[in-house]
Enzyme design. Structure first.
Site, PDB file in Angstrom:
ATOM      1  N   HIS A 120       0.821  -1.224   0.000  1.00 18.76           N
ATOM      2  CA  HIS A 120       0.000   0.000   0.000  1.00 18.76           C
ATOM      3  C   HIS A 120       0.849   1.266   0.000  1.00 18.76           C
ATOM      4  CE1 HIS A 120      -3.668  -2.344   1.754  1.00 18.76           C
ATOM      5  NE2 HIS A 120      -3.545  -2.482   0.458  1.00 18.76           N
TER       6      HIS A 120
ATOM      7  N   HIS B 105      -8.215  -7.485  -8.029  1.00 13.53           N
ATOM      8  CA  HIS B 105      -8.631  -8.154  -6.786  1.00 13.53           C
ATOM      9  C   HIS B 105      -8.750  -7.074  -5.711  1.00 13.53           C
ATOM     10  CE1 HIS B 105      -6.749 -11.285  -9.225  1.00 13.53           C
ATOM     11  NE2 HIS B 105      -7.392 -12.197  -8.505  1.00 13.53           N
TER      12      HIS B 105
ATOM     13  N   GLY C 262     -11.133 -10.895 -11.932  1.00 10.59           N
ATOM     14  CA  GLY C 262     -10.289  -9.736 -12.184  1.00 10.59           C
ATOM     15  C   GLY C 262      -9.402  -9.878 -13.407  1.00 10.59           C
TER      16      GLY C 262
ATOM     17  N   ASP D  47      -3.538  -8.128  -7.354  1.00  8.13           N
ATOM     18  CA  ASP D  47      -3.288  -8.503  -5.956  1.00  8.13           C
ATOM     19  C   ASP D  47      -4.090  -9.741  -5.566  1.00  8.13           C
ATOM     20  OD1 ASP D  47      -2.484  -8.423  -3.317  1.00  8.13           O
ATOM     21  OD2 ASP D  47      -3.906  -6.851  -2.742  1.00  8.13           O
TER      22      ASP D  47
HETATM   23  N1  SAM Z   1      -6.217  -5.467  -3.058  1.00  9.37           N
HETATM   24  C1  SAM Z   1      -6.807  -5.504  -1.716  1.00  9.37           C
HETATM   25  C2  SAM Z   1      -6.075  -4.522  -0.830  1.00  9.37           C
HETATM   26  O1  SAM Z   1      -4.841  -4.413  -0.952  1.00  9.37           O
HETATM   27  O2  SAM Z   1      -6.728  -3.856  -0.026  1.00  9.37           O
HETATM   28  C3  SAM Z   1      -6.757  -6.881  -1.100  1.00  9.37           C
HETATM   29  C4  SAM Z   1      -7.253  -7.972  -1.989  1.00  9.37           C
HETATM   30  S1  SAM Z   1      -7.237  -9.571  -1.294  1.00  9.37           S
HETATM   31  C5  SAM Z   1      -5.551  -9.978  -1.239  1.00  9.37           C
HETATM   32  C6  SAM Z   1      -7.790 -10.549  -2.652  1.00  9.37           C
HETATM   33  C7  SAM Z   1      -9.266 -10.339  -2.989  1.00  9.37           C
HETATM   34  O3  SAM Z   1      -9.523 -10.973  -4.249  1.00  9.37           O
HETATM   35  C8  SAM Z   1     -10.250 -10.957  -2.017  1.00  9.37           C
HETATM   36  O4  SAM Z   1     -11.152  -9.971  -1.578  1.00  9.37           O
HETATM   37  C9  SAM Z   1     -10.988 -12.032  -2.841  1.00  9.37           C
HETATM   38  O5  SAM Z   1     -12.362 -12.133  -2.504  1.00  9.37           O
HETATM   39  C10 SAM Z   1     -10.828 -11.515  -4.231  1.00  9.37           C
HETATM   40  N2  SAM Z   1     -10.839 -12.514  -5.316  1.00  9.37           N
HETATM   41  C11 SAM Z   1     -10.450 -13.808  -5.272  1.00  9.37           C
HETATM   42  N3  SAM Z   1     -10.465 -14.333  -6.517  1.00  9.37           N
HETATM   43  C12 SAM Z   1     -10.843 -13.341  -7.364  1.00  9.37           C
HETATM   44  C13 SAM Z   1     -10.983 -13.245  -8.767  1.00  9.37           C
HETATM   45  N4  SAM Z   1     -10.759 -14.313  -9.564  1.00  9.37           N
HETATM   46  N5  SAM Z   1     -11.334 -12.062  -9.301  1.00  9.37           N
HETATM   47  C14 SAM Z   1     -11.584 -10.987  -8.512  1.00  9.37           C
HETATM   48  N6  SAM Z   1     -11.455 -11.017  -7.166  1.00  9.37           N
HETATM   49  C15 SAM Z   1     -11.089 -12.175  -6.603  1.00  9.37           C
END
Ligand code: SAM
Length: 258
Positions: free
Chosen positions: A19, A42, A140, A160
């Site tokens: 971040h 993500h 994503g 991410d």
């Molecule tokens: N980027 C965020 C941050 O730094 O605040 C944290 C993201 S977290 C590591 C990963 C997220 O991706 C989760 O909320 C999960 O639900 C979501 N996720 C998992 N598989 C996904 C996909 N194929 N496409 C989009 N989102 C996805």
């Protein structure tokens, strides 16, 4: 169904790494008036409550942002995003990447965020309204393939994943190659965990060998729990903004002294 929920990890040392460099890149990009595109594959829920049961259960924010906030001056864009989030959502809140971006982007910029988990998506949409961010409940990687190259062409994508699907390590270099071919000016930032198992290593090595001038930046820290496999955080950036290596090196000096 994927079970990863970032609320357990928000504000941990990996988030501080990812971040703070994200905020630095967005502050750099918004120095010019020209509009830009910001994409996230993500996104997560955008606003986290570090006093909730999930954060208390792991204690990761306590070992993370609670300890490291003094690394950043009040003017640092990461500190500014945290201060703005706490003013709006309470002193124990913490901004995820979409909230950091929302704080730093301007009215002329475009923001597209993908989040697949239904609960996280609803929280994201609520957190982002009434901002003109577009939230997409879809995969994503598919969103990025559909949107790249974005309009405006200037800008960046944050990738991410939670890496629950081990196939992500194999597939990501191919995604990035396709995006870079279509969008050679775009900044592509990929976060990955540094693991004792070294599962991340082949992907990171392959990326490093493919992009001259990219920045591969890793920091190390103690595992969140004894035996936990994540012992560091990595960010791989294609087309890193000028000066980013210096900001990254500044972070190393802090992480090394932890
Ligand atoms: N980027 C965020 C941050 O730094 O605040 C944290 C993201 S977290 C590591 C990963 C997220 O991706 C989760 O909320 C999960 O639900 C979501 N996720 C998992 N598989 C996904 C996909 N194929 N496409 C989009 N989102 C996805």
């Amino acid at each position: 169904m994927l079970s990863y929920q970032h609320a357990y990890h928000a504000g941990n040392l990996a988030d501080v790494h990812k971040h703070s460099l994200l905020a630095w890149m967005l502050a750099y990009l918004t120095r010019k008036d020209k509009p830009l595109s910001y994409l996230e594959t993500h996104a997560g829920r955008a606003i986290y409550d570090l006093s909730d049961a999930a954060a208390a259960k792991t204690g990761e924010a306590e070992a993370g942002i609670a300890r490291t906030l003094p690394w950043f001056s009040a003017e640092h864009p990461y500190a500014r995003a945290i201060t703005a989030t706490r003013a709006a959502h309470g002193g124990q809140s913490y901004p995820g990447s979409p909230a950091i971006a929302a704080h730093l982007l301007r009215a002329q910029d475009r923001m597209d965020l993908a989040e697949l988990h239904p609960g996280e998506f609803n929280a994201l949409r609520n957190a982002m309204s009434p901002l003109p961010a577009k939230c997409h409940r879809q995969d994503g990687f598919a969103l990025a393939h559909a949107m790249i190259p974005p309009t405006p062409r200037r800008g960046m994508i944050l990738v991410d994943p939670s890496y629950e699907l081990k196939t992500d390590y194999e597939a990501i270099p191919g995604h990035i190659a396709k995006w870079h071919r279509a969008w050679n000016v775009g900044i592509i930032a990929l976060w990955y965990p540094v693991l004792t198992s070294k599962t991340h290593q082949a992907m990171a090595d392959r990326l490093q060998a493919s992009y001259a001038g990219a920045l591969r930046h890793e920091v190390r820290f103690a595992p969140a729990r004894p035996g936990h496999g994540m012992v560091g955080s990595g960010l791989f950036v294609v087309n890193p903004p000028f000066g980013m290596a210096q900001e990254a090196a500044r972070l190393n000096s802090h992480f090394d002294a932890l």
